[in-house]
Design a protein around this motif. Structure first.
Motif, PDB file in Angstrom:
ATOM      1  N   ILE A  33       4.061  13.361  -2.432  1.00  0.00           N
ATOM      2  CA  ILE A  33       5.037  12.294  -2.218  1.00  0.00           C
ATOM      3  C   ILE A  33       4.263  10.995  -2.062  1.00  0.00           C
ATOM      4  O   ILE A  33       3.364  10.884  -1.234  1.00  0.00           O
ATOM      5  CB  ILE A  33       5.877  12.564  -0.955  1.00  0.00           C
ATOM      6  N   GLN A  34       4.618  10.031  -2.878  1.00  0.00           N
ATOM      7  CA  GLN A  34       3.984   8.720  -2.835  1.00  0.00           C
ATOM      8  C   GLN A  34       5.096   7.697  -2.609  1.00  0.00           C
ATOM      9  O   GLN A  34       5.982   7.566  -3.448  1.00  0.00           O
ATOM     10  CB  GLN A  34       3.270   8.463  -4.166  1.00  0.00           C
ATOM     11  N   SER A  35       5.071   7.015  -1.482  1.00  0.00           N
ATOM     12  CA  SER A  35       6.112   6.043  -1.152  1.00  0.00           C
ATOM     13  C   SER A  35       5.511   4.655  -1.038  1.00  0.00           C
ATOM     14  O   SER A  35       4.366   4.498  -0.620  1.00  0.00           O
ATOM     15  CB  SER A  35       6.781   6.403   0.178  1.00  0.00           C
ATOM     16  N   PHE A  36       6.313   3.667  -1.358  1.00  0.00           N
ATOM     17  CA  PHE A  36       5.861   2.278  -1.322  1.00  0.00           C
ATOM     18  C   PHE A  36       6.732   1.474  -0.368  1.00  0.00           C
ATOM     19  O   PHE A  36       7.945   1.649  -0.323  1.00  0.00           O
ATOM     20  CB  PHE A  36       5.921   1.665  -2.720  1.00  0.00           C
ATOM     21  N   ASN A  37       6.113   0.580   0.353  1.00  0.00           N
ATOM     22  CA  ASN A  37       6.823  -0.317   1.243  1.00  0.00           C
ATOM     23  C   ASN A  37       7.580  -1.345   0.405  1.00  0.00           C
ATOM     24  O   ASN A  37       7.011  -1.891  -0.549  1.00  0.00           O
ATOM     25  CB  ASN A  37       5.813  -1.024   2.151  1.00  0.00           C
ATOM     26  N   PRO A  38       8.831  -1.628   0.736  1.00  0.00           N
ATOM     27  CA  PRO A  38       9.589  -2.634  -0.029  1.00  0.00           C
ATOM     28  C   PRO A  38       8.879  -3.994  -0.085  1.00  0.00           C
ATOM     29  O   PRO A  38       9.038  -4.735  -1.050  1.00  0.00           O
ATOM     30  CB  PRO A  38      10.909  -2.748   0.726  1.00  0.00           C
ATOM     31  N   LYS A  39       8.081  -4.303   0.926  1.00  0.00           N
ATOM     32  CA  LYS A  39       7.348  -5.579   0.946  1.00  0.00           C
ATOM     33  C   LYS A  39       6.322  -5.659  -0.189  1.00  0.00           C
ATOM     34  O   LYS A  39       5.928  -6.745  -0.598  1.00  0.00           O
ATOM     35  CB  LYS A  39       6.639  -5.769   2.285  1.00  0.00           C
ATOM     36  N   ASP A  40       5.899  -4.504  -0.706  1.00  0.00           N
ATOM     37  CA  ASP A  40       4.919  -4.484  -1.790  1.00  0.00           C
ATOM     38  C   ASP A  40       5.525  -4.856  -3.138  1.00  0.00           C
ATOM     39  O   ASP A  40       4.801  -5.076  -4.103  1.00  0.00           O
ATOM     40  CB  ASP A  40       4.253  -3.108  -1.887  1.00  0.00           C
ATOM     41  N   LYS A  41       6.864  -4.850  -3.216  1.00  0.00           N
ATOM     42  CA  LYS A  41       7.575  -5.211  -4.444  1.00  0.00           C
ATOM     43  C   LYS A  41       7.079  -4.411  -5.660  1.00  0.00           C
ATOM     44  O   LYS A  41       6.778  -4.978  -6.714  1.00  0.00           O
ATOM     45  CB  LYS A  41       7.490  -6.706  -4.698  1.00  0.00           C
ATOM     46  N   VAL A  42       6.979  -3.108  -5.485  1.00  0.00           N
ATOM     47  CA  VAL A  42       6.573  -2.218  -6.566  1.00  0.00           C
ATOM     48  C   VAL A  42       7.825  -1.808  -7.336  1.00  0.00           C
ATOM     49  O   VAL A  42       8.761  -1.268  -6.761  1.00  0.00           O
ATOM     50  CB  VAL A  42       5.847  -0.969  -6.014  1.00  0.00           C
ATOM     51  N   SER A  43       7.840  -2.088  -8.621  1.00  0.00           N
ATOM     52  CA  SER A  43       9.008  -1.727  -9.443  1.00  0.00           C
ATOM     53  C   SER A  43       9.050  -0.210  -9.622  1.00  0.00           C
ATOM     54  O   SER A  43       8.018   0.470  -9.525  1.00  0.00           O
ATOM     55  CB  SER A  43       8.920  -2.401 -10.809  1.00  0.00           C
ATOM     56  N   PRO A  44      10.230   0.346  -9.909  1.00  0.00           N
ATOM     57  CA  PRO A  44      10.310   1.784 -10.173  1.00  0.00           C
ATOM     58  C   PRO A  44       9.403   2.215 -11.324  1.00  0.00           C
ATOM     59  O   PRO A  44       8.784   3.275 -11.272  1.00  0.00           O
ATOM     60  CB  PRO A  44      11.783   2.008 -10.515  1.00  0.00           C
ATOM     61  N   GLU A  45       9.292   1.377 -12.347  1.00  0.00           N
ATOM     62  CA  GLU A  45       8.441   1.719 -13.492  1.00  0.00           C
ATOM     63  C   GLU A  45       6.969   1.799 -13.086  1.00  0.00           C
ATOM     64  O   GLU A  45       6.257   2.720 -13.498  1.00  0.00           O
ATOM     65  CB  GLU A  45       8.636   0.689 -14.622  1.00  0.00           C
ATOM     66  N   LEU A  46       6.526   0.837 -12.269  1.00  0.00           N
ATOM     67  CA  LEU A  46       5.141   0.862 -11.808  1.00  0.00           C
ATOM     68  C   LEU A  46       4.911   2.050 -10.873  1.00  0.00           C
ATOM     69  O   LEU A  46       3.884   2.736 -10.974  1.00  0.00           O
ATOM     70  CB  LEU A  46       4.778  -0.448 -11.096  1.00  0.00           C
ATOM     71  N   MET A  84       0.833  -1.172   0.000  1.00  0.00           N
ATOM     72  CA  MET A  84       0.000   0.000   0.000  1.00  0.00           C
ATOM     73  C   MET A  84       0.886   1.246   0.000  1.00  0.00           C
ATOM     74  O   MET A  84       1.894   1.297   0.682  1.00  0.00           O
ATOM     75  CB  MET A  84      -0.923  -0.008   1.209  1.00  0.00           C
ATOM     76  N   ALA A  85       0.493   2.219  -0.753  1.00  0.00           N
ATOM     77  CA  ALA A  85       1.276   3.447  -0.869  1.00  0.00           C
ATOM     78  C   ALA A  85       0.979   4.403   0.273  1.00  0.00           C
ATOM     79  O   ALA A  85      -0.138   4.467   0.786  1.00  0.00           O
ATOM     80  CB  ALA A  85       0.971   4.134  -2.192  1.00  0.00           C
ATOM     81  N   TYR A  86       1.993   5.136   0.646  1.00  0.00           N
ATOM     82  CA  TYR A  86       1.870   6.228   1.616  1.00  0.00           C
ATOM     83  C   TYR A  86       1.931   7.508   0.794  1.00  0.00           C
ATOM     84  O   TYR A  86       2.838   7.694  -0.017  1.00  0.00           O
ATOM     85  CB  TYR A  86       3.035   6.162   2.609  1.00  0.00           C
ATOM     86  N   VAL A  87       0.946   8.397   0.954  1.00  0.00           N
ATOM     87  CA  VAL A  87       0.885   9.628   0.173  1.00  0.00           C
ATOM     88  C   VAL A  87       0.860  10.818   1.120  1.00  0.00           C
ATOM     89  O   VAL A  87       0.122  10.827   2.102  1.00  0.00           O
ATOM     90  CB  VAL A  87      -0.359   9.653  -0.741  1.00  0.00           C
ATOM     91  N   LYS A  88       1.674  11.809   0.799  1.00  0.00           N
ATOM     92  CA  LYS A  88       1.752  13.031   1.596  1.00  0.00           C
ATOM     93  C   LYS A  88       1.804  14.218   0.631  1.00  0.00           C
ATOM     94  O   LYS A  88       2.351  14.116  -0.467  1.00  0.00           O
ATOM     95  CB  LYS A  88       3.018  12.968   2.461  1.00  0.00           C
ATOM     96  N   MET A  89       1.230  15.337   1.043  1.00  0.00           N
ATOM     97  CA  MET A  89       1.241  16.544   0.223  1.00  0.00           C
ATOM     98  C   MET A  89       1.769  17.710   1.046  1.00  0.00           C
ATOM     99  O   MET A  89       1.390  17.885   2.201  1.00  0.00           O
ATOM    100  CB  MET A  89      -0.164  16.872  -0.274  1.00  0.00           C
ATOM    101  N   LYS A  90       2.655  18.500   0.429  1.00  0.00           N
ATOM    102  CA  LYS A  90       3.199  19.694   1.071  1.00  0.00           C
ATOM    103  C   LYS A  90       2.960  20.893   0.150  1.00  0.00           C
ATOM    104  O   LYS A  90       3.144  20.797  -1.051  1.00  0.00           O
ATOM    105  CB  LYS A  90       4.708  19.569   1.272  1.00  0.00           C
ATOM    106  N   ALA A  91       2.572  21.996   0.748  1.00  0.00           N
ATOM    107  CA  ALA A  91       2.443  23.243  -0.016  1.00  0.00           C
ATOM    108  C   ALA A  91       3.822  23.896  -0.107  1.00  0.00           C
ATOM    109  O   ALA A  91       4.567  23.924   0.870  1.00  0.00           O
ATOM    110  CB  ALA A  91       1.469  24.187   0.659  1.00  0.00           C
ATOM    111  N   ILE A  92       4.156  24.393  -1.275  1.00  0.00           N
ATOM    112  CA  ILE A  92       5.421  25.105  -1.477  1.00  0.00           C
ATOM    113  C   ILE A  92       5.097  26.587  -1.524  1.00  0.00           C
ATOM    114  O   ILE A  92       4.352  27.039  -2.386  1.00  0.00           O
ATOM    115  CB  ILE A  92       6.115  24.643  -2.764  1.00  0.00           C
ATOM    116  N   LYS A  93       5.682  27.334  -0.603  1.00  0.00           N
ATOM    117  CA  LYS A  93       5.357  28.756  -0.472  1.00  0.00           C
ATOM    118  C   LYS A  93       6.521  29.681  -0.812  1.00  0.00           C
ATOM    119  O   LYS A  93       6.322  30.872  -0.960  1.00  0.00           O
ATOM    120  CB  LYS A  93       4.870  29.044   0.946  1.00  0.00           C
ATOM    121  N   THR A  94       7.747  29.145  -0.913  1.00  0.00           N
ATOM    122  CA  THR A  94       8.880  30.051  -1.109  1.00  0.00           C
ATOM    123  C   THR A  94       9.597  29.873  -2.439  1.00  0.00           C
ATOM    124  O   THR A  94       9.761  30.830  -3.161  1.00  0.00           O
ATOM    125  CB  THR A  94       9.907  29.934   0.031  1.00  0.00           C
ATOM    126  N   THR A  95      10.036  28.668  -2.746  1.00  0.00           N
ATOM    127  CA  THR A  95      10.777  28.514  -3.990  1.00  0.00           C
ATOM    128  C   THR A  95      10.493  27.181  -4.666  1.00  0.00           C
ATOM    129  O   THR A  95      10.716  26.118  -4.098  1.00  0.00           O
ATOM    130  CB  THR A  95      12.298  28.692  -3.790  1.00  0.00           C
TER     131      THR A  95
END
Length: 124
Positions: free
Chosen positions: A74-87, A1-12
């Protein structure tokens, strides 16, 4: 399962783009995608979009409003999920497309870490 986080960019936006386009993390696969923008020149293109928007809609920062220049997803995947970089990269493009509804420029970059894949998107 993916972990998704969002950050607002206010400066640069340039610093955020430099971060997600780091050659040592993008690696040889170079999984980088730009939607209606060239990733290498995205900071300049995003700035032109922002200036055009200010002319059309007004500059809210002049009346005390907070201005988000962009969003960093930012979307991160757990190594246990075996998600390839392409996927991971394809899923990152779909996430950015859903977030923007295809109406905004964005850059997606798959960053390769030691044992997992993370996908970073930047949209303006």
């Amino acid at each position: 399962m993916a972990y998704v986080k969002m950050k607002a960019i206010k400066t640069t936006v340039k610093k955020a783009l430099d971060y997600i386009l780091r050659e040592e993390k993008v690696g040889e696969k170079n999984l980088v995608y730009g939607h209606e923008v060239t990733p290498e020149f995205a900071d300049l293109e995003f700035e032109m979009t922002l200036e055009s928007s200010k002319r059309t809609k007004g500059d809210y920062s002049k009346v005390g409003g907070k201005e988000n220049l962009a969003y960093h997803l930012i979307q991160s995947f757990n190594p246990k999920d075996k998600v390839s970089p392409e996927l991971a990269h394809e899923l990152g493009k779909k996430l950015a497309e859903q977030f923007t509804k295809g109406d905004f420029e964005f850059v997606v970059s798959c960053l390769l870490y030691t044992s997992d894949a993370a996908d970073d998107s930047l949209r303006v």
